[in-house]
Enzyme design. Structure first.
Site, PDB file in Angstrom:
ATOM      1  N   GLN A  96       0.752  -1.156   0.011  1.00  0.00           N
ATOM      2  CA  GLN A  96      -0.101   0.193  -0.093  1.00  0.00           C
ATOM      3  C   GLN A  96       0.942   1.052  -0.045  1.00  0.00           C
ATOM      4  O   GLN A  96       2.091   1.125   0.095  1.00  0.00           O
ATOM      5  CB  GLN A  96      -1.000   0.144   1.270  1.00  0.00           C
ATOM      6  CG  GLN A  96      -0.188  -0.148   2.646  1.00  0.00           C
ATOM      7  CD  GLN A  96      -1.042  -0.431   3.700  1.00  0.00           C
ATOM      8  OE1 GLN A  96      -1.302   0.671   4.474  1.00  0.00           O
ATOM      9  NE2 GLN A  96      -1.664  -1.568   3.794  1.00  0.00           N
ATOM     10  N   HIS A  98       0.399   5.638   0.989  1.00  0.00           N
ATOM     11  CA  HIS A  98      -0.645   6.707   1.392  1.00  0.00           C
ATOM     12  C   HIS A  98      -0.288   8.021   0.893  1.00  0.00           C
ATOM     13  O   HIS A  98       0.638   8.436   0.323  1.00  0.00           O
ATOM     14  CB  HIS A  98      -0.513   7.102   3.092  1.00  0.00           C
ATOM     15  CG  HIS A  98      -0.632   5.703   3.852  1.00  0.00           C
ATOM     16  ND1 HIS A  98      -1.691   5.017   3.875  1.00  0.00           N
ATOM     17  CD2 HIS A  98       0.233   5.025   4.624  1.00  0.00           C
ATOM     18  CE1 HIS A  98      -1.643   3.787   4.635  1.00  0.00           C
ATOM     19  NE2 HIS A  98      -0.272   3.914   5.023  1.00  0.00           N
ATOM     20  N   GLU A 115       3.863   7.872   8.571  1.00  0.00           N
ATOM     21  CA  GLU A 115       3.966   6.809   9.516  1.00  0.00           C
ATOM     22  C   GLU A 115       5.357   6.564   9.941  1.00  0.00           C
ATOM     23  O   GLU A 115       6.103   6.675   9.186  1.00  0.00           O
ATOM     24  CB  GLU A 115       2.926   5.679   9.368  1.00  0.00           C
ATOM     25  CG  GLU A 115       3.260   4.901   8.017  1.00  0.00           C
ATOM     26  CD  GLU A 115       2.137   3.967   7.815  1.00  0.00           C
ATOM     27  OE1 GLU A 115       1.187   4.080   7.454  1.00  0.00           O
ATOM     28  OE2 GLU A 115       2.550   2.500   7.792  1.00  0.00           O
ATOM     29  N   HIS A 172       4.676   0.345   0.686  1.00  0.00           N
ATOM     30  CA  HIS A 172       5.039  -0.286   2.063  1.00  0.00           C
ATOM     31  C   HIS A 172       4.213  -1.632   2.266  1.00  0.00           C
ATOM     32  O   HIS A 172       2.977  -1.496   1.913  1.00  0.00           O
ATOM     33  CB  HIS A 172       5.392   0.408   3.061  1.00  0.00           C
ATOM     34  CG  HIS A 172       4.118   1.194   3.517  1.00  0.00           C
ATOM     35  ND1 HIS A 172       3.661   2.335   2.834  1.00  0.00           N
ATOM     36  CD2 HIS A 172       3.087   0.870   4.452  1.00  0.00           C
ATOM     37  CE1 HIS A 172       2.550   2.628   3.557  1.00  0.00           C
ATOM     38  NE2 HIS A 172       2.202   1.725   4.563  1.00  0.00           N
ATOM     39  N   ARG A 192      -4.352   0.694  -1.930  1.00  0.00           N
ATOM     40  CA  ARG A 192      -3.902  -0.641  -1.967  1.00  0.00           C
ATOM     41  C   ARG A 192      -3.353  -0.968  -3.321  1.00  0.00           C
ATOM     42  O   ARG A 192      -4.239  -0.635  -4.256  1.00  0.00           O
ATOM     43  CB  ARG A 192      -4.928  -1.729  -1.457  1.00  0.00           C
ATOM     44  CG  ARG A 192      -4.833  -2.936  -0.616  1.00  0.00           C
ATOM     45  CD  ARG A 192      -5.795  -3.714  -0.350  1.00  0.00           C
ATOM     46  NE  ARG A 192      -6.400  -3.253   0.845  1.00  0.00           N
ATOM     47  CZ  ARG A 192      -7.526  -2.968   1.145  1.00  0.00           C
ATOM     48  NH1 ARG A 192      -8.529  -3.206   0.233  1.00  0.00           N
ATOM     49  NH2 ARG A 192      -8.180  -2.587   2.212  1.00  0.00           N
TER      50      ARG A 192
HETATM   51 ZN    ZN Z   1       0.633   2.289   5.943  1.00  0.00          ZN
END
Ligand code: ZN
Length: 325
Positions: A96, A98, A115, A172, A192
């Site tokens: 995935q 972001h 993240e 990642h 995704r």
């Molecule tokens: Zn993630």
């Protein structure tokens, strides 16, 4: 007030989840496929509730944040800025990526997601996917169409105690056998790329988001700079992993005791190893594995005792973030 705010995690069932949040952390699990414990969350998809102090018990973190701004430095944003989770990857998570804040707000109505991961435990041979090998979006999409996943995706072996910074735009995936503590922006937007052709109990595959992934992925992939520093004291140390425009992340790591100054507005903390206690303003609070709490802005320092590892974060200020959006 001068009291820590202890929070109850929200458990999330996931296709790839397992039972280590029970076997390792002692949380009561409603199923055998719990993938995530949202330890400190004000996200509408799962809001942590206050356990103590009694005056706020039962209140959601979202409501606490809005109704008691003085605990959070006096100036609050529309949404609590961070989210802390513990993930148990019994199987591979989907590959995935972001978006950044601009793309996230434009297309999903919420901020993007940057993240980072602290590897709490990793079975021997565990791997993550971190980055990709395509030079351009065209090459990426050709490799996706041809199913050349091994050529496209970069695998990295991991071990206990590793730290990974995953800025928005980084392809990642957390691999099977890994338990992590994740600190992230308060966003649930995930694109995704690949889900291993996996199906749920009804035989359905989860949606893929190839176009959005191409839009937001960094080309070519570059590993972000991470400069980990340590501040050693007699009975323990503070490890500083990262400061970016959203948050700073630390580990309070002690065998005996550690006193930490808290100059920023407020701090989020989750116990990932051991047992002990913390003393604040002459009062002592016991600490257990998986305990999560916020240290509000009137707490200037904390003394910890025991054999403990605690992952800690603090958000960057409202002012610095406003300039960005
Ligand atoms: Zn993630």
């Amino acid at each position: 007030m001068m009291q820590p705010i202890f929070l109850k995690a929200v458990l999330q069932d996931k296709i790839w989840g397992g039972s280590k949040l029970y076997t390792h952390f002692g949380l009561d699990l409603p199923s055998q496929t719990i993938g995530e414990a949202w330890s400190i969350s004000a996200h509408p998809n799962g809001v942590s509730e206050v356990i103590s102090p009694a005056e706020f018990a039962g209140m959601g973190l979202d409501e606490l944040y809005q109704s008691q701004p003085e605990l959070f430095g006096g100036v609050t944003e529309e949404r609590f800025p961070l989210l802390t989770k513990i993930l148990d990857a019994n199987q591979n998570l989907s590959v995935q990526v972001h978006p950044d804040d601009k793309y996230g707000l434009e297309h999903e109505g919420e901020l993007g997601k940057t993240e980072c991961w602290y590897i709490i435990s990793a079975d021997p041979g565990s791997k993550i996917i971190y980055g990709h090998n395509a030079q351009t979006p065209e090459e990426f999409s050709a490799m996706v169409e041809e199913g050349r996943w091994d050529d496209l995706l970069r695998e990295v072996p991991v071990k206990d105690g590793d730290f990974f910074y995953v800025p928005h735009g980084t392809i990642h995936a957390i691999g099977a056998g890994i338990v992590i503590l994740e600190t992230q922006q308060n966003s649930d937007t995930t694109y995704r790329v690949y889900d291993y052709g996996r199906t749920d109990a009804q035989g359905n595959e989860r949606d893929l988001h190839i176009q959005q992934s191409l839009d937001v992925t960094q080309f070519p992939h570059q590993d972000p700079q991470v400069n980990i520093t340590e501040d050693d004291q007699d009975g323990g140390k503070v490890v500083h992993y990262l400061t970016n425009e959203y948050f700073s992340v630390y580990k309070w790591d002690l065998k005996k005791s550690l006193t930490v100054d808290l100059p920023k507005e407020y701090y989020l903390a989750t116990v990932i190893t051991g047992e002990g206690e913390m003393e604040i303003d002459g009062k002592v609070y016991p600490l257990h594995l998986a305990d999560s709490f916020i240290l509000p802005s009137d707490i200037q320092s904390v003394t910890l005792r025991g054999d403990l590892e605690i992952i800690v974060s603090n958000p960057e200020t409202v002012a610095s973030k406003k300039e960005l959006v």
